[in-house]
Design an enzyme around this catalytic site. Structure first.
Site, short mmCIF file in Angstrom:
data_model
loop_
_atom_site.label_atom_id
_atom_site.label_comp_id
_atom_site.label_asym_id
_atom_site.label_seq_id
_atom_site.Cartn_x
_atom_site.Cartn_y
_atom_site.Cartn_z
N ASN A 7 20.95 9.66 0.71
CA ASN A 7 20.17 9.93 1.97
C ASN A 7 20.60 9.03 3.10
O ASN A 7 21.02 8.29 3.10
CB ASN A 7 18.77 10.13 1.89
CG ASN A 7 17.64 10.14 2.82
OD1 ASN A 7 17.96 10.48 3.49
ND2 ASN A 7 16.02 9.96 2.03
N ARG A 89 20.97 13.87 1.14
CA ARG A 89 19.36 14.63 1.53
C ARG A 89 19.80 15.65 2.96
O ARG A 89 20.69 13.95 4.02
CB ARG A 89 18.65 13.64 1.36
CG ARG A 89 17.15 14.54 2.35
CD ARG A 89 16.23 13.39 2.42
NE ARG A 89 15.05 13.95 3.53
CZ ARG A 89 14.68 12.99 3.68
NH1 ARG A 89 14.53 12.04 4.45
NH2 ARG A 89 13.45 13.42 4.29
N HIS A 178 9.33 18.09 3.45
CA HIS A 178 9.11 17.15 2.28
C HIS A 178 9.24 18.30 1.31
O HIS A 178 8.94 18.22 0.52
CB HIS A 178 7.92 16.54 2.48
CG HIS A 178 7.29 15.43 3.21
ND1 HIS A 178 6.50 15.71 3.86
CD2 HIS A 178 7.96 14.08 3.48
CE1 HIS A 178 6.55 13.94 4.68
NE2 HIS A 178 7.71 13.25 3.86
N LEU A 207 1.51 12.24 1.55
CA LEU A 207 1.14 10.99 1.77
C LEU A 207 1.86 9.55 1.53
O LEU A 207 1.02 8.94 0.78
CB LEU A 207 -0.43 11.45 1.30
CG LEU A 207 -1.17 12.17 1.41
CD1 LEU A 207 -2.67 11.72 1.03
CD2 LEU A 207 -1.66 13.85 2.82
N ARG A 239 3.02 9.02 13.74
CA ARG A 239 2.53 10.28 14.38
C ARG A 239 0.73 11.14 15.01
O ARG A 239 0.37 10.90 13.62
CB ARG A 239 3.17 11.08 13.25
CG ARG A 239 4.68 10.96 13.69
CD ARG A 239 5.53 11.61 13.01
NE ARG A 239 6.34 11.34 11.83
CZ ARG A 239 6.75 11.47 11.23
NH1 ARG A 239 6.84 12.33 10.75
NH2 ARG A 239 8.21 10.64 10.30
N ASP A 281 0.42 0.57 8.43
CA ASP A 281 0.94 0.65 6.82
C ASP A 281 -0.99 1.08 6.55
O ASP A 281 -1.52 -0.13 6.99
CB ASP A 281 0.63 -0.82 6.96
CG ASP A 281 1.62 -1.35 4.83
OD1 ASP A 281 0.05 -0.83 4.46
OD2 ASP A 281 2.73 -0.89 4.82
N PHE A 282 -0.96 1.35 5.82
CA PHE A 282 -2.58 2.17 4.99
C PHE A 282 -3.00 0.63 4.95
O PHE A 282 -4.37 0.47 4.91
CB PHE A 282 -2.07 3.30 3.60
CG PHE A 282 -3.96 3.50 3.63
CD1 PHE A 282 -4.19 4.44 4.32
CD2 PHE A 282 -4.24 3.16 2.22
CE1 PHE A 282 -5.64 4.95 3.80
CE2 PHE A 282 -6.02 4.07 2.27
CZ PHE A 282 -6.58 4.40 2.67
N GLY A 329 4.12 7.50 -1.15
CA GLY A 329 3.33 5.92 -1.15
C GLY A 329 1.40 5.88 -1.46
O GLY A 329 0.95 4.99 -1.67
N GLU A 382 12.39 12.49 -4.94
CA GLU A 382 12.95 13.49 -3.79
C GLU A 382 14.31 13.39 -4.93
O GLU A 382 15.18 14.48 -4.88
CB GLU A 382 12.82 12.76 -2.93
CG GLU A 382 11.49 13.69 -2.39
CD GLU A 382 10.78 12.78 -1.11
OE1 GLU A 382 11.24 13.62 -0.01
OE2 GLU A 382 10.53 12.37 -0.93
P1 ADP Z 1 7.95 6.95 3.16
O1 ADP Z 1 7.74 7.96 4.04
O2 ADP Z 1 8.12 6.01 4.34
O3 ADP Z 1 8.71 7.17 2.62
P2 ADP Z 1 5.94 5.78 1.25
O4 ADP Z 1 5.62 6.90 0.30
O5 ADP Z 1 5.90 4.42 0.99
O6 ADP Z 1 6.10 5.93 2.36
O7 ADP Z 1 4.44 5.56 2.06
C1 ADP Z 1 4.05 4.53 2.46
C2 ADP Z 1 2.32 4.28 2.56
O8 ADP Z 1 1.79 4.03 1.37
C3 ADP Z 1 1.77 3.06 4.07
O9 ADP Z 1 1.24 3.39 4.78
C4 ADP Z 1 1.50 2.15 2.91
O10 ADP Z 1 0.42 1.32 2.84
C5 ADP Z 1 1.62 3.18 1.31
N1 ADP Z 1 1.22 2.32 0.50
C6 ADP Z 1 1.69 1.41 -0.30
N2 ADP Z 1 1.30 1.26 -1.49
C7 ADP Z 1 -0.05 1.09 -1.38
C8 ADP Z 1 -0.81 0.98 -2.16
N3 ADP Z 1 -0.80 0.16 -2.95
N4 ADP Z 1 -2.63 1.06 -1.91
C9 ADP Z 1 -2.53 1.74 -0.44
N5 ADP Z 1 -1.72 2.55 0.10
C10 ADP Z 1 -0.03 2.23 -0.19
#
Ligand code: ADP
Length: 396
Positions: A7, A89, A178, A207, A239, A281-282, A329, A382
C-alpha cells in the site's frame, strides 16, 4: 503460497507478507519519509525492528523492505521467488475496474487516467507498482481497487444531478471508496451470523480517520457515502463530508482564498478537527469534552448524528436492513460511539446490549434480546482481502 501486499502513499509504503495457504501474517512493515531521509519499521510476530536507511525514492524503499524480508535476523523468506504474487492497493479505478486485475501496460495506463480523480493517491500507487516491477521482475502483480466493490451501484445512486454531458465527458459521478473494507466486514458479518451473504441487507460503517458507509443488498454495494472523491459523506477526522457546494465561491470571496485553498480547508482543516478546534483524533476530543470543552461536545454529537442519518438513508434505499456493522479505528474501538449512533436507531429495531458492546478486539454481535436488526462490530482487514483477491487472480 506467499503473497506480498503493498500500500504505497506519497512518502510511505506499507507492506504485509502473508502465507495464503492458511491466511497467516508472516511479517509486516512500514517505510516512512521516502524522498526525505528514510525509516523502516519491520515486524515479525512480536519482534520489531526499526532502522534509518536512505530512501530517496520508492524503489529504494522496496529494496530496503526486501532486505528486511530476506534478512537472516528478521526475515521470513530466503529467496525473493518465494513471493508468488504482489497485490497492490490502488485507490481509484474509475469505471475501468469492477474487480481486481493482473497488472499489465493497459492497466497501468488506466490507473494513470484516474490521476485527476485521485491526485494524492493514484500517482504514488502507480509509483509503487513500477518500483515493485523493477525490483521483483517476473512476479505477477495485481491491482485491487478501493472503488471496485462499488461499481455495482445503480445509476440512481451514483449520478449527480448535474448536466448529463459532464458524466459523458468527464465521468463525473459517485465512485465510493473503502470498498475492500466494506466487502470484507459485510462478508464476515454474514458468516458470523450463519446467514447467506447474498440474501442480506447490510449497512457497513467504516469509521476511521477517513469514514464511509455502504449499503449492501444481496452481496452488492448499492450505495455509499463517499463520492467523486473521498471528501463527500460523513464527518471525518479532518474532512467536512457533505457540504453545500455554494460555499466554495462564498469562502473564496469572504476569506480571500483560491478554490484550491478552500478544498484544502474542506479536506484538511475541517471535520472533527475543525469543529472541535482540538484534534482530528477521537480520543483527544473525548478527553476535551470531559474537560468541559463545549465545541468538542458539539463535534462528537454532529459526528454521531451524521452516521445515524446515513444509516436511515440506506435503510430506506434497501427498504429495510438486517445487519449494521461498525468497523475501523472508531467503529472497532469506541463502544461509546456505537452506543450513541445506535441510540438513534431504535425505530429500525436496533437494541444494544451494553455488556456485549463493551467487549473489544473480536467480531461480535452486540444486540440485546428482542432486537430485530443485528448490530455488530467486525474488525476490518483490508490487506487480507487484497491478498485473497491477488491469489484468486493469479490462480485464475
Ligand atoms: P485510518 O483511516 O487512518 O486508517 P483508523 O482506522 O486507524 O484510521 O482510525 C483512527 C481513528 O480511530 C482515530 O480518530 C482514533 O482516535 C480512533 N481510535 C483508535 N483507537 C481508539 C479507541 N481505543 N477509542 C476511541 N477511538 C479510537
Amino acid at each position: 503460497m506467499k503473497i506480498l501486499v503493498i500500500n504505497c502513499g506519497s512518502s510511505s509504503l506499507k507492506y504485509q507478507l502473508l502465507n495464503m495457504d492458511d491466511e497467516t501474517l508472516l511479517a509486516k512493515g512500514l517505510c516512512e519519509r521516502i524522498g526525505v531521509d528514510g525509516r523502516l519499521k519491520h515486524e515479525r510476530g512480536s519482534e520489531e525492528f526499526v532502522t534509518e536507511a536512505p530512501m530517496p525514492d520508492h524503489s529504494a524503499a522496496i529494496k530496503i523492505m526486501l532486505d528486511a524480508l530476506l534478512s537472516k535476523e528478521h526475515g521470513v523468506i530466503s529467496n525473493i521467488n518465494e513471493i508468488k504474487a504482489i497485490g497492490h492497493r490502488v485507490v481509484h479505478g474509475g469505471e475501468f475496474f469492477s474487480d481486481s486485475v493482473l497488472i499489465d501496460d493497459a492497466v497501468e495506463k488506466a490507473i494513470e487516467t484516474c490521476f485527476d480523480m485521485a491526485p494524492l493517491h493514484n500517482p504514488p500507487n502507480l509509483t509503487g507498482i513500477r518500483a515493485a516491477k523493477q525490483n521483483m521482475p517476473g512476479i505477477p502483480q495485481v491491482g485491487v481497487f478501493d472503488t471496485a466493490f462499488h461499481q455495482t451501484m445503480p445509476k440512481k445512486a451514483y449520478l449527480y444531478a448535474l448536466p448529463y454531458a459532464l458524466y459523458d465527458n468527464h465521468k463525473i459521478r459517485k465512485y465510493g471508496f473503502h470498498g475492500t473494507s466494506h466487502k470484507y466486514v459485510s462478508m464476515k458479518a454474514a458468516e458470523a451470523l450463519g446467514r447467506p451473504y447474498d440474501k442480506l441487507k447490510i449497512i457497513t460503517c467504516h469509521l476511521g480517520n477517513g469514514a464511509s458507509i455502504c449499503a449492501i443488498e444481496n452481496g452488492r454495494s448499492v450505495d455509499t457515502s463517499m463520492g467523486f472523491t473521498p471528501l463527500e459523506g460523513l464527518v471525518m477526522g479532518t474532512r467536512t463530508g457533505d457540504i453545500d457546494a455554494a460555499l466554495v465561491p462564498f469562502l473564496m470571496e469572504k476569506e480571500k482564498l483560491s478554490a484550491q485553498q478552500v478544498i484544502d480547508m474542506f479536506n484538511k482543516k475541517s471535520g472533527l478537527l475543525g469543529l472541535s478546534g482540538v484534534s482530528n483524533d477521537f480520543r483527544d476530543i473525548l478527553q476535551a469534552k470531559q474537560d468541559g470543552n463545549a465545541h468538542a461536545d458539539e463535534a462528537l454529537e454532529i459526528y454521531y448524528y451524521r452516521v445515524a442519518n446515513y444509516i436511515g438513508r440506506y435503510a430506506a434505499a434497501m427498504n429495510g436492513v438486517d445487519v449494521i456493522v461498525f468497523t475501523a479505528g472508531l467503529g472497532e474501538n469506541s463502544a461509546l460511539l456505537r452506543e450513541k449512533v445506535c441510540a438513534y436507531l431504535g425505530y429500525l429495531g436496533v437494541k444494544v446490549d451494553p455488556e456485549k458492546n463493551a467487549q473489544r478486539g473480536k467480531c461480535m454481535d452486540f444486540s440485546a434480546a428482542g432486537a430485530t436488526v443485528r448490530a455488530m462490530m467486525v474488525p476490518t482487514n483490508e490487506e487480507l482481502v487484497i491478498a485473497r483477491d491477488t491469489k484468486a487472480v493469479v490462480l485464475g
